[in-house]
Design a protein around this motif. Structure first.
Motif, PDB file in Angstrom:
ATOM      1  N   ALA A 128     -51.380 -10.626  -5.623  1.00  0.00           N
ATOM      2  CA  ALA A 128     -52.559  -9.914  -4.967  1.00  0.00           C
ATOM      3  C   ALA A 128     -53.340  -9.364  -6.010  1.00  0.00           C
ATOM      4  N   GLU A 129     -52.801  -9.112  -7.463  1.00  0.00           N
ATOM      5  CA  GLU A 129     -53.701  -8.740  -8.395  1.00  0.00           C
ATOM      6  C   GLU A 129     -54.720  -9.805  -8.744  1.00  0.00           C
ATOM      7  N   HIS A 130     -53.982 -11.052  -8.948  1.00  0.00           N
ATOM      8  CA  HIS A 130     -55.028 -12.024  -9.441  1.00  0.00           C
ATOM      9  C   HIS A 130     -56.312 -12.486  -8.469  1.00  0.00           C
ATOM     10  N   ALA A 131     -55.828 -12.346  -6.901  1.00  0.00           N
ATOM     11  CA  ALA A 131     -56.935 -12.633  -5.966  1.00  0.00           C
ATOM     12  C   ALA A 131     -57.924 -11.377  -5.991  1.00  0.00           C
ATOM     13  N   PHE A 132     -57.569 -10.256  -5.872  1.00  0.00           N
ATOM     14  CA  PHE A 132     -58.405  -9.356  -5.951  1.00  0.00           C
ATOM     15  C   PHE A 132     -59.484  -9.188  -7.205  1.00  0.00           C
ATOM     16  N   LEU A 133     -58.840  -9.496  -8.308  1.00  0.00           N
ATOM     17  CA  LEU A 133     -59.824  -9.613  -9.564  1.00  0.00           C
ATOM     18  C   LEU A 133     -60.614 -10.625  -9.496  1.00  0.00           C
ATOM     19  N   SER A 134     -60.386 -12.004  -8.848  1.00  0.00           N
ATOM     20  CA  SER A 134     -61.239 -12.853  -8.818  1.00  0.00           C
ATOM     21  C   SER A 134     -62.352 -12.700  -7.963  1.00  0.00           C
ATOM     22  N   ASP A 135     -61.799 -12.052  -6.537  1.00  0.00           N
ATOM     23  CA  ASP A 135     -62.971 -11.669  -5.621  1.00  0.00           C
ATOM     24  C   ASP A 135     -63.848 -10.435  -6.161  1.00  0.00           C
TER      25      ASP A 135
ATOM     26  N   ARG B  40     -66.781 -24.605  -7.563  1.00  0.00           N
ATOM     27  CA  ARG B  40     -66.197 -25.503  -8.893  1.00  0.00           C
ATOM     28  C   ARG B  40     -64.523 -25.564  -8.749  1.00  0.00           C
ATOM     29  N   LYS B  41     -64.128 -26.670  -8.221  1.00  0.00           N
ATOM     30  CA  LYS B  41     -62.792 -26.047  -7.882  1.00  0.00           C
ATOM     31  C   LYS B  41     -61.699 -25.870  -8.843  1.00  0.00           C
ATOM     32  N   ARG B  42     -62.043 -26.260 -10.268  1.00  0.00           N
ATOM     33  CA  ARG B  42     -61.100 -26.041 -11.276  1.00  0.00           C
ATOM     34  C   ARG B  42     -60.883 -24.633 -11.505  1.00  0.00           C
ATOM     35  N   PHE B  43     -61.989 -23.840 -11.198  1.00  0.00           N
ATOM     36  CA  PHE B  43     -61.861 -22.391 -11.545  1.00  0.00           C
ATOM     37  C   PHE B  43     -61.409 -21.519 -10.719  1.00  0.00           C
ATOM     38  N   ASP B  44     -61.019 -20.198 -11.070  1.00  0.00           N
ATOM     39  CA  ASP B  44     -60.618 -19.442  -9.972  1.00  0.00           C
ATOM     40  C   ASP B  44     -61.801 -18.716  -9.228  1.00  0.00           C
ATOM     41  N   PHE B  45     -63.013 -18.634  -9.966  1.00  0.00           N
ATOM     42  CA  PHE B  45     -64.085 -18.199  -9.289  1.00  0.00           C
ATOM     43  C   PHE B  45     -65.393 -18.774  -9.936  1.00  0.00           C
ATOM     44  N   ALA B  46     -66.405 -19.053  -9.153  1.00  0.00           N
ATOM     45  CA  ALA B  46     -67.462 -19.574  -9.752  1.00  0.00           C
ATOM     46  C   ALA B  46     -69.000 -19.193  -8.844  1.00  0.00           C
TER      47      ALA B  46
ATOM     48  N   GLN C  48     -61.915 -17.602 -15.090  1.00  0.00           N
ATOM     49  CA  GLN C  48     -60.619 -17.554 -14.800  1.00  0.00           C
ATOM     50  C   GLN C  48     -59.984 -16.046 -14.940  1.00  0.00           C
ATOM     51  N   THR C  49     -58.945 -16.047 -14.011  1.00  0.00           N
ATOM     52  CA  THR C  49     -58.151 -14.833 -14.068  1.00  0.00           C
ATOM     53  C   THR C  49     -56.669 -14.997 -14.436  1.00  0.00           C
TER      54      THR C  49
ATOM     55  N   ALA D  93     -72.462 -19.135 -18.553  1.00  0.00           N
ATOM     56  CA  ALA D  93     -71.494 -17.756 -18.919  1.00  0.00           C
ATOM     57  C   ALA D  93     -69.897 -18.111 -18.312  1.00  0.00           C
ATOM     58  N   LEU D  94     -69.129 -18.028 -19.238  1.00  0.00           N
ATOM     59  CA  LEU D  94     -67.691 -17.975 -19.132  1.00  0.00           C
ATOM     60  C   LEU D  94     -67.019 -16.876 -18.915  1.00  0.00           C
ATOM     61  N   VAL D  95     -66.407 -16.458 -17.716  1.00  0.00           N
ATOM     62  CA  VAL D  95     -65.724 -15.183 -17.624  1.00  0.00           C
ATOM     63  C   VAL D  95     -64.251 -15.336 -17.693  1.00  0.00           C
ATOM     64  N   TYR D  96     -63.863 -14.343 -18.362  1.00  0.00           N
ATOM     65  CA  TYR D  96     -62.034 -14.465 -18.471  1.00  0.00           C
ATOM     66  C   TYR D  96     -61.534 -12.924 -18.109  1.00  0.00           C
ATOM     67  N   VAL D  97     -61.166 -13.003 -17.141  1.00  0.00           N
ATOM     68  CA  VAL D  97     -60.615 -11.392 -16.666  1.00  0.00           C
ATOM     69  C   VAL D  97     -59.008 -11.519 -16.720  1.00  0.00           C
ATOM     70  N   ALA D  98     -58.581 -10.619 -17.620  1.00  0.00           N
ATOM     71  CA  ALA D  98     -57.271 -10.831 -18.119  1.00  0.00           C
ATOM     72  C   ALA D  98     -56.353  -9.433 -18.015  1.00  0.00           C
TER      73      ALA D  98
END
Length: 326
Positions: free
Chosen positions: A5-12, A34-40, A54-55, A78-83
């Motif tokens: 749920a955390e992964h989904a929330f952060l990507s959204d 862009r299907k390879r990534f968690d969000f785009a 990516q998350t 821009a390449l975004v990484y939420v970790a």
């Protein structure tokens, strides 16, 4: 493996933040596939920007894979990484970046934006979601929205521009003239503006030093030829939006209000709505408060550009249908 749920929330959340800010109409937003990534998503102003991200939440061993995947995405600006913030995640990320600095992908590291989230974040907690969203909104707005999407414009840039002395409105008028017909020489620009060469030269120097215009070497002419920079376009678009919203008494749309707040502007103090036929923007007449704040000075600059120099500041309306970068 199902995402948490955390992964989904952060990507959204990243996409929601960028979509909400696009209501300012300073850029257009479209979620991408862009299907390879968690969000785009794709963003557009006078140019296009592609964002891929990516998350990371549970598995530290995925850091190297995520960074490699992001850096291998040549089309994204821009390449975004939420970790998740843990010492292990930070250590692995530091090692991965150090390794990629030695490879052919090193030139893409400046596109990478990393946003850390507290390790005890619980997506089932409303208070946690609210706090994390607020912190992400703050950091993404400054490190991605202003730095990448809006050309790197800062609060200091706007404050400096608004407080330049001299002929009121000339700075914005010169910027608009360069956007309309380019810059060939001080003499040419002086004739176009109908003023002496000294004030025109001063404005060119200031606009150049603050990055609102940038030299573009034209092989057909000698010397540097200036053109409006992405930051300069962002400033003109902002001024155009404020003019378009002047009848709202400062209570502007939420997206524009947010961008204004990032740039140190209080929209309620940008008194653009009382355009008067006999108004002289070079003086503070009866009933007009003498203010020294950035918001009021920017309003005075905008009004001066329109009333004295005849500048047209269209309301930007960017669209993305033509972008196909997924």
């Amino acid at each position: 493996m199902a995402e948490s749920a955390e992964h989904a929330f952060l990507s959204d959340a990243v996409l929601q933040i960028l979509e909400d800010a696009s209501k300012s109409r300073l850029y257009a937003y479209k979620e991408a596939d862009r299907k390879r990534f968690d969000f785009a998503c794709d963003l557009a102003t006078n140019w296009k920007r592609a964002v891929s991200g990516q998350t990371l939440w549970k598995h530290s061993e995925g850091v190297d894979k995520d960074i490699r995947m992001l850096l291998s995405e040549a089309e994204s600006d821009a390449l975004v990484y939420v970790a998740r913030t843990t010492m292990k995640n930070k250590s692995v990320l530091h090692e991965a970046i150090s390794d990629y600095k030695k490879t052919e992908l090193s030139d893409r590291l400046d596109r990478l934006r990393v946003f850390w989230v507290p390790e005890d974040f619980d997506a089932d907690s409303e208070s946690h979601r609210s706090l994390v969203y607020s912190e992400l909104r703050h950091s993404i707005s400054r490190d991605l929205l202003l730095s990448v999407v809006l050309g790197g414009i800062t609060e200091q840039d706007v404050a400096s521009f608004a407080t330049w002395s001299g002929m009121c409105g000339l700075s914005l008028a010169v910027l608009a003239q360069i956007e309309a017909s380019g810059f060939g020489s001080y003499t040419q620009l002086r004739r176009q503006m109908g003023v002496g060469v000294t004030p025109v030269k001063e404005r060119i120097i200031r606009l150049s030093l603050t990055g609102f215009i940038a030299p573009s070497l034209d092989p057909r002419k000698s010397g540097p030829i200036y053109e409006v920079s992405p930051k300069g376009y962002a400033l003109m678009d902002l001024c155009g939006r404020l003019v378009a919203e002047r009848d709202k008494g400062g209570y502007v749309d939420s997206g524009l209000k947010h961008v204004c707040s990032l740039l140190g502007i209080d929209a309620r103090r940008v008194d653009l709505w009382p355009f008067l036929p006999d108004y002289d923007p070079s003086i503070d007449g009866p009933g007009l408060h003498i203010r020294r704040d950035t918001s009021s000075r920017l309003a005075k600059e905008i009004i001066g550009a329109i009333a004295t120099w005849g500048v047209s500041l269209p309301d930007p309306r960017y669209e993305i249908p033509s972008l196909d970068i997924s």
